[in-house]
Design a protein around this motif. Structure first.
Motif, mmCIF file in Angstrom:
data_model
loop_
_atom_site.group_PDB
_atom_site.id
_atom_site.type_symbol
_atom_site.label_atom_id
_atom_site.label_comp_id
_atom_site.label_asym_id
_atom_site.label_seq_id
_atom_site.Cartn_x
_atom_site.Cartn_y
_atom_site.Cartn_z
ATOM 1 N N ARG A 122 8.292 -13.478 44.943
ATOM 2 C CA ARG A 122 8.029 -13.647 46.378
ATOM 3 C C ARG A 122 6.971 -14.742 46.516
ATOM 4 N N ARG A 123 7.424 -15.982 46.554
ATOM 5 C CA ARG A 123 6.484 -17.086 46.434
ATOM 6 C C ARG A 123 6.936 -18.291 47.246
ATOM 7 N N VAL A 124 6.016 -19.201 47.408
ATOM 8 C CA VAL A 124 6.301 -20.551 47.900
ATOM 9 C C VAL A 124 5.704 -21.518 46.891
ATOM 10 N N GLU A 125 6.529 -22.415 46.389
ATOM 11 C CA GLU A 125 6.055 -23.449 45.479
ATOM 12 C C GLU A 125 5.763 -24.713 46.289
ATOM 13 N N VAL A 126 4.595 -25.267 46.082
ATOM 14 C CA VAL A 126 4.152 -26.465 46.805
ATOM 15 C C VAL A 126 3.882 -27.562 45.789
ATOM 16 N N LEU A 127 4.461 -28.731 46.015
ATOM 17 C CA LEU A 127 4.293 -29.860 45.111
ATOM 18 C C LEU A 127 3.855 -31.087 45.905
ATOM 19 N N VAL A 128 2.967 -31.868 45.322
ATOM 20 C CA VAL A 128 2.602 -33.177 45.852
ATOM 21 C C VAL A 128 3.200 -34.210 44.916
ATOM 22 N N VAL A 129 4.103 -35.027 45.438
ATOM 23 C CA VAL A 129 4.855 -35.993 44.639
ATOM 24 C C VAL A 129 4.529 -37.389 45.145
ATOM 25 N N THR A 130 4.278 -38.295 44.228
ATOM 26 C CA THR A 130 3.974 -39.677 44.593
ATOM 27 C C THR A 130 4.822 -40.616 43.760
ATOM 28 N N GLU A 131 4.980 -41.838 44.265
ATOM 29 C CA GLU A 131 5.726 -42.846 43.531
ATOM 30 C C GLU A 131 4.883 -43.390 42.389
ATOM 31 N N THR A 132 5.554 -43.727 41.307
ATOM 32 C CA THR A 132 4.876 -44.350 40.175
ATOM 33 C C THR A 132 4.945 -45.863 40.312
ATOM 34 N N ALA A 133 4.047 -46.544 39.602
ATOM 35 C CA ALA A 133 4.061 -48.000 39.623
ATOM 36 C C ALA A 133 5.293 -48.501 38.884
ATOM 37 N N ALA A 134 5.888 -49.573 39.385
ATOM 38 C CA ALA A 134 7.069 -50.132 38.738
ATOM 39 C C ALA A 134 6.702 -50.628 37.348
ATOM 40 N N PRO A 135 7.496 -50.315 36.338
ATOM 41 C CA PRO A 135 7.160 -50.739 34.962
ATOM 42 C C PRO A 135 7.217 -52.268 34.836
ATOM 43 N N ILE A 136 6.298 -52.792 34.035
ATOM 44 C CA ILE A 136 6.234 -54.249 33.794
ATOM 45 C C ILE A 136 7.210 -54.587 32.669
ATOM 46 N N THR A 137 8.179 -55.450 32.957
ATOM 47 C CA THR A 137 9.185 -55.815 31.955
ATOM 48 C C THR A 137 9.135 -57.313 31.708
#
Length: 490
Positions: free
Chosen positions: A469-484
């Motif tokens: 009996r729960r609520v899961e809360v997540l904070v999601v952010t974008e990652t930096a684009a990888p340098i290629t």
């Protein structure tokens, strides 16, 4: 509500001087409030509060029926006159949370019926059978709150009784009365103990109506109370006592149960004996009634680092919590009005694939993950939800595009449809809290998963069922684009 012992003797003597067989005059008892018991409005037990205030916008309404046996008996040591043998009253009470530190309440009692010995035999006029009691207005001031990390709840009550009661029914004083008290309470496991201490100032009681000189009764009473109740959303027990210290002592002891009827609506039954010689002290009392309470999620702004350390947080980890075994996913509801995702990613998903708990993409990173657990059959936020303050804090610290994911879950408490509704209500309660903290709806995704993704698929204990009996809360952010880098062609 008492008369001084000398006045009480004078009243009894006056009654008995008049021949019981042939009374020639009919005097009237002075009007005063016979009721000694004050019930609690708002949070806490019926007899004593717990020091906790209703949250702003919260409303509590109660309707109580009250029976008393022998609340008023006069005698001179030889004969008794049961002026009031049986009395039934009703009480309508309401409380409203105005500010986190202020709660206002009002009570209006009614005398439904009362009867006793024929007072005309003692030369007294008959009492009114029905009437309106003394209305009481009260302000409750919050001094300490466990919601803000303090170990106890502490409040101060200031109230006034208006002189509007029906004096002919022994339901009203000659003037206003005032009370002040301190209430402290806390939670110890599944028990909630509470204590209160205060003083009541009432107008003096004039005895001219029965042919006596202008004598006045003591107009101040010290009142003490204690209560113990159980927590939870199902059947709960209550035990309380209240004592009045004045020239004459009186004490009430009440015990009983409280149980839910509908969501937000409880019924209760309490009863017990009374002790003492003060006028208005019955042999026993029985109270029964219903109480409705509706509160929005509380606003908690103070962070407690000690309590935050005990939360089930998983910082900077992208892996989802482990499941005991795989549960076959089924279709769920998603609140599209509150959900905003990447249209391109959505179009790439198989429309027939049922919604699963959130999995970050390679371009995303979870900076905070936590759970809030709920009582069975409830979507009311618990008192300690410092996790949500951490969510707001971590979300505000992000420099890249971020999203808050709210996923509601339910135990196998009822039917699939009810579980789905319950999981959504729990997620909505979290969303309302975040909204009050300034989070915009475009930055939130909210979903309900019914009971299809339990932490414990086969719970054996109440603790394991509560994990579901729960609520899961997540904070999601974008990652930096990888340098290629691209090597030159040979």
């Amino acid at each position: 509500m008492h008369l001084h012992s000398s006045i009480r003797g004078a009243v009894a003597a006056t009654l008995l001087v008049c021949p019981l067989a042939s009374a020639q005059t009919t005097e009237q008892l002075p009007g005063f409030e016979l009721e000694r018991l004050e019930t609690n409005v708002g949070r806490g037990t019926l007899l004593v509060g717990n020091g906790e205030l209703m949250v702003p916008g919260g409303l509590s309404i109660s309707l109580i029926g009250h029976y008393q046996r022998l609340p008023l008996r006069l005698n001179d040591g030889e004969q008794d006159l049961d002026v009031v043998r049986d009395r039934a009253t009703a009480l309508l009470a309401a409380s409203y949370g105005v500010q986190p530190w202020l709660e206002l309440s009002a009570q209006v009692p009614f005398v439904l019926w009362q009867h006793g010995d024929d007072p005309t035999l003692a030369g007294l006029s008959e009492l009114a059978i029905q009437g309106v009691g003394t209305p009481v207005l009260q302000a409750r001031l919050g001094l300490l709150s466990q919601r803000k990390g303090y170990p106890v709840n502490l409040s101060a009550d200031l109230g006034a009784g208006l002189p509007l009661g029906t004096k002919q029914a022994l339901a009203g004083d000659a003037g206003p009365r005032f009370h002040a008290r301190m209430v402290v309470g806390t939670t110890v496991g599944w028990l909630q103990p509470s204590l209160e201490a205060g003083v009541l100032f009432r107008p003096p009681i004039l005895m001219e109506a029965v042919g006596l000189e202008d004598k006045r009764a003591t107009s101040a009473e010290v009142r003490l109370g204690a209560a113990l109740s159980t927590t939870g959303t199902g059947l709960r027990g209550e035990l309380g006592t209240r004592a009045t210290l004045s020239p004459q002592l009186s004490m009430d002891v009440l015990g009983g149960v409280r149980f839910p009827l509908l969501i937000g609506l409880d019924a209760f039954v309490l009863g017990g004996p009374s002790f003492g010689t003060a006028l208005g002290t019955p042999r026993f009392r029985v109270l029964a009634g219903v109480a409705f309470r509706s509160e929005p999620p509380p606003r908690i702004t103070d962070l407690d680092p000690i309590k935050d350390a005990t939360l089930q947080l998983d910082l900077d980890k992208s892996s989802p919590p482990q499941r005991e075994d795989r549960i076959r996913p089924v279709g769920t509801w998603e609140l599209n009005a509150l959900s905003r995702g990447d249209p391109q990613e959505t179009s790439n998903e198989d429309p027939r694939e049922p919604l699963r708990p959130y999995q970050p993409s390679p371009r995303e990173r979870i900076v905070l993950r936590g759970e809030i657990h709920f009582a069975q059959g409830s979507w009311e936020l618990p008192n300690e939800v410092a996790l949500l303050d951490q969510v707001v804090l971590r979300f505000s610290e992000q420099t890249r595009k971020s999203t808050i994911i709210i996923e509601g879950h339910a135990d196998r408490e009822s039917t699939d449809m009810s579980n789905m509704t319950m999981s959504l209500h729990r997620a909505q309660a979290v969303w309302r809290y975040l909204k009050n903290q300034g989070i915009h709806w475009t930055q939130v995704q909210i979903r309900g998963f019914s009971s299809d993704w339990p932490v414990s698929p086969r719970p054996a204990t109440e603790q394991e069922r509560q994990l579901n009996r729960r609520v899961e809360v997540l904070v999601v952010t974008e990652t930096a684009a990888p340098i290629t880098t691209q090597a030159p062609a040979p």
